[in-house]
Design a protein around this motif. Sequence first.
Motif, mmCIF file in Angstrom:
data_model
loop_
_atom_site.group_PDB
_atom_site.id
_atom_site.type_symbol
_atom_site.label_atom_id
_atom_site.label_comp_id
_atom_site.label_asym_id
_atom_site.label_seq_id
_atom_site.Cartn_x
_atom_site.Cartn_y
_atom_site.Cartn_z
ATOM 1 N N PRO A 91 -3.522 -1.222 -4.969
ATOM 2 C CA PRO A 91 -4.950 -0.962 -5.224
ATOM 3 C C PRO A 91 -5.870 -1.928 -4.490
ATOM 4 N N ASP A 92 -7.046 -1.427 -4.157
ATOM 5 C CA ASP A 92 -8.143 -2.295 -3.704
ATOM 6 C C ASP A 92 -8.856 -2.890 -4.913
ATOM 7 N N ILE A 93 -8.935 -2.079 -5.984
ATOM 8 C CA ILE A 93 -9.644 -2.459 -7.197
ATOM 9 C C ILE A 93 -8.746 -2.170 -8.399
ATOM 10 N N VAL A 94 -8.706 -3.101 -9.351
ATOM 11 C CA VAL A 94 -8.069 -2.861 -10.641
ATOM 12 C C VAL A 94 -9.146 -2.953 -11.709
ATOM 13 N N LEU A 95 -9.256 -1.921 -12.536
ATOM 14 C CA LEU A 95 -10.193 -1.901 -13.654
ATOM 15 C C LEU A 95 -9.373 -1.768 -14.935
ATOM 16 N N HIS A 96 -9.347 -2.840 -15.734
ATOM 17 C CA HIS A 96 -8.497 -2.872 -16.925
ATOM 18 C C HIS A 96 -9.335 -2.577 -18.164
ATOM 19 N N LEU A 97 -9.222 -1.338 -18.661
ATOM 20 C CA LEU A 97 -9.955 -0.915 -19.848
ATOM 21 C C LEU A 97 -9.053 -0.725 -21.059
ATOM 22 N N ALA A 98 -7.755 -0.576 -20.839
ATOM 23 C CA ALA A 98 -6.842 -0.236 -21.937
ATOM 24 C C ALA A 98 -6.911 -1.283 -23.043
ATOM 25 N N ALA A 99 -7.009 -0.826 -24.295
ATOM 26 C CA ALA A 99 -7.157 -1.751 -25.419
ATOM 27 C C ALA A 99 -6.967 -1.013 -26.732
ATOM 28 N N GLN A 100 -6.781 -1.783 -27.787
ATOM 29 C CA GLN A 100 -6.955 -1.279 -29.151
ATOM 30 C C GLN A 100 -8.394 -1.640 -29.503
ATOM 31 N N PRO A 101 -9.321 -0.663 -29.547
ATOM 32 C CA PRO A 101 -10.744 -0.976 -29.557
ATOM 33 C C PRO A 101 -11.438 -0.917 -30.908
ATOM 34 N N LEU A 102 -10.712 -0.724 -32.003
ATOM 35 C CA LEU A 102 -11.365 -0.477 -33.279
ATOM 36 C C LEU A 102 -11.245 -1.665 -34.230
ATOM 37 N N TYR A 107 -7.668 -4.603 -38.808
ATOM 38 C CA TYR A 107 -7.297 -5.169 -40.105
ATOM 39 C C TYR A 107 -5.963 -4.586 -40.588
ATOM 40 N N ILE A 108 -5.712 -3.340 -40.225
ATOM 41 C CA ILE A 108 -4.480 -2.662 -40.640
ATOM 42 C C ILE A 108 -3.321 -3.021 -39.702
ATOM 43 N N GLU A 109 -3.616 -3.160 -38.409
ATOM 44 C CA GLU A 109 -2.592 -3.425 -37.396
ATOM 45 C C GLU A 109 -2.952 -4.673 -36.582
ATOM 46 N N PRO A 110 -3.019 -5.840 -37.204
ATOM 47 C CA PRO A 110 -3.445 -7.042 -36.470
ATOM 48 C C PRO A 110 -2.463 -7.463 -35.381
ATOM 49 N N LEU A 111 -1.166 -7.373 -35.640
ATOM 50 C CA LEU A 111 -0.188 -7.793 -34.633
ATOM 51 C C LEU A 111 -0.235 -6.880 -33.416
ATOM 52 N N GLN A 112 -0.305 -5.572 -33.661
ATOM 53 C CA GLN A 112 -0.389 -4.626 -32.558
ATOM 54 C C GLN A 112 -1.675 -4.835 -31.764
ATOM 55 N N THR A 113 -2.768 -5.122 -32.457
ATOM 56 C CA THR A 113 -4.051 -5.358 -31.778
ATOM 57 C C THR A 113 -3.952 -6.542 -30.833
ATOM 58 N N TRP A 114 -3.380 -7.638 -31.307
ATOM 59 C CA TRP A 114 -3.219 -8.811 -30.439
ATOM 60 C C TRP A 114 -2.224 -8.549 -29.315
ATOM 61 N N ASP A 115 -1.167 -7.820 -29.611
ATOM 62 C CA ASP A 115 -0.164 -7.512 -28.601
ATOM 63 C C ASP A 115 -0.782 -6.723 -27.453
ATOM 64 N N ILE A 116 -1.576 -5.710 -27.785
ATOM 65 C CA ILE A 116 -2.198 -4.869 -26.761
ATOM 66 C C ILE A 116 -3.303 -5.620 -26.031
ATOM 67 N N ASN A 117 -4.192 -6.248 -26.785
ATOM 68 C CA ASN A 117 -5.406 -6.801 -26.189
ATOM 69 C C ASN A 117 -5.199 -8.131 -25.477
ATOM 70 N N VAL A 118 -4.249 -8.925 -25.955
ATOM 71 C CA VAL A 118 -4.005 -10.222 -25.313
ATOM 72 C C VAL A 118 -2.804 -10.157 -24.375
ATOM 73 N N LEU A 119 -1.630 -9.811 -24.903
ATOM 74 C CA LEU A 119 -0.452 -9.760 -24.037
ATOM 75 C C LEU A 119 -0.579 -8.659 -22.987
ATOM 76 N N LEU A 161 -16.521 -18.722 -27.739
ATOM 77 C CA LEU A 161 -15.790 -17.513 -28.089
ATOM 78 C C LEU A 161 -15.208 -17.664 -29.485
ATOM 79 N N GLY A 162 -14.929 -16.529 -30.123
ATOM 80 C CA GLY A 162 -14.358 -16.600 -31.469
ATOM 81 C C GLY A 162 -14.011 -15.219 -31.975
ATOM 82 N N GLY A 163 -14.417 -14.916 -33.197
ATOM 83 C CA GLY A 163 -14.131 -13.599 -33.745
ATOM 84 C C GLY A 163 -13.605 -13.683 -35.157
ATOM 85 N N TYR A 164 -14.266 -12.992 -36.068
ATOM 86 C CA TYR A 164 -13.863 -13.003 -37.475
ATOM 87 C C TYR A 164 -12.648 -12.116 -37.684
ATOM 88 N N ASP A 165 -12.727 -10.877 -37.228
ATOM 89 C CA ASP A 165 -11.671 -9.897 -37.452
ATOM 90 C C ASP A 165 -10.629 -9.968 -36.333
#
Length: 396
Positions: A91-102, A107-119, A161-165
Amino acid sequence: MADLEGSLEGMVMTEFWQGKRVFLTGHTGFKGSWLTLWLLSLRAIVYGYSLESETNPSLFVQLGLEKEIDHHLGDIRDAETLAQKIISFQPDIVLHLAAQPLVRRSYIEPLQTWDINVLGTIHVLEALKKLAYPCAALFITTDKCYENREWVYSYREDDPLGGYDPYSSSKAGAEIAIASWRRSFFNSSNINIKIASARAGNVIGGGDWAEDRIVPDAMRSLQAQQPIPVRSPRATRPWQHVLEPLGGYLLLAEKLYHQIVEPQASVNFFDTAFNFGPNLSSNRPVKELVTTILNYWPGQWQDCSSPTALHEAQLLNLTTDKAFHTLGWQPVWGFEQTIEKTVHWYRQASQLDSSQQYGDLRKLTLDQIQDYSRDQVEQKHKESSDRSVDVIGQKS
């Protein structure tokens, strides 16, 4: 000629994107579908990498995008496959949008949220290290990555940076990872990879069918002729049409790429974080959002707030001074026009049967992209004319 070039500052340039190879994660989502269609209209070559859309209906399917791009169903948590796809596509450009966005799902899937959004973000960063040619990579996070102090002041890119949820904190974690990899692996002047991040406010627009979002919930309720349930009527958000930040992403990616291939021509460094949000006048309470929606699609709403509800931020504003002064970017549509365009899309969609949706919804969506681009041109020309009048007035 100089005046014309000046008036185009801050606009997405069609000639830049024509033929550019764009690797887009999260292309089957709401924002990803709008961005895919916009990129196709700019004649870019798009490779989409994402999970299948979770919503039914799905905007990606409604727009008939699968056959027009290199469409691959994949998980960003699969680091090996992701890297292989990025490297082979070149690619010339990479646009990374994939995420758990809700927020509420986090609150229901915290581990999956961190796995997707951080790892997942780190997996993209690691894949970029293996590229041997110029590539600009833009990582999309959120305005919720800031440590929210529930104050009236707007957050700047260098605020803590931070974040409650779990969702918000995972996006802060992603931003920390992006900054770390930038300093550690992409900081040398001879590196052909540049990375930036973009933080956008609450995005609305036609074709968002997600659960637990106020606009899709409102549209479903209105179509069913039921009252709109509102969890947090007093919560204030920076509402903006989906095309606003997407235009900012395209502009930033373009500038970032030029920073690599024409370093002598760059007076600014674009490999940093940028906020993309609406004008201050579009920071409105949810109650006002809903009542404005009802101006364009008559119905009712009901207060469903509860003292035992899961925590969600009540006050959140962004400042976009950096994007304005560095990129020449600024919002085009105000609050009222954003609501009008959004409701119009859903009302049109509600009147179509499945056999009509592909062609008609695609045309409707493309028309709104063209309307936005036209309004942006008019805004730029007006600003250029106003500056000329000011200069003449000063000389006289």
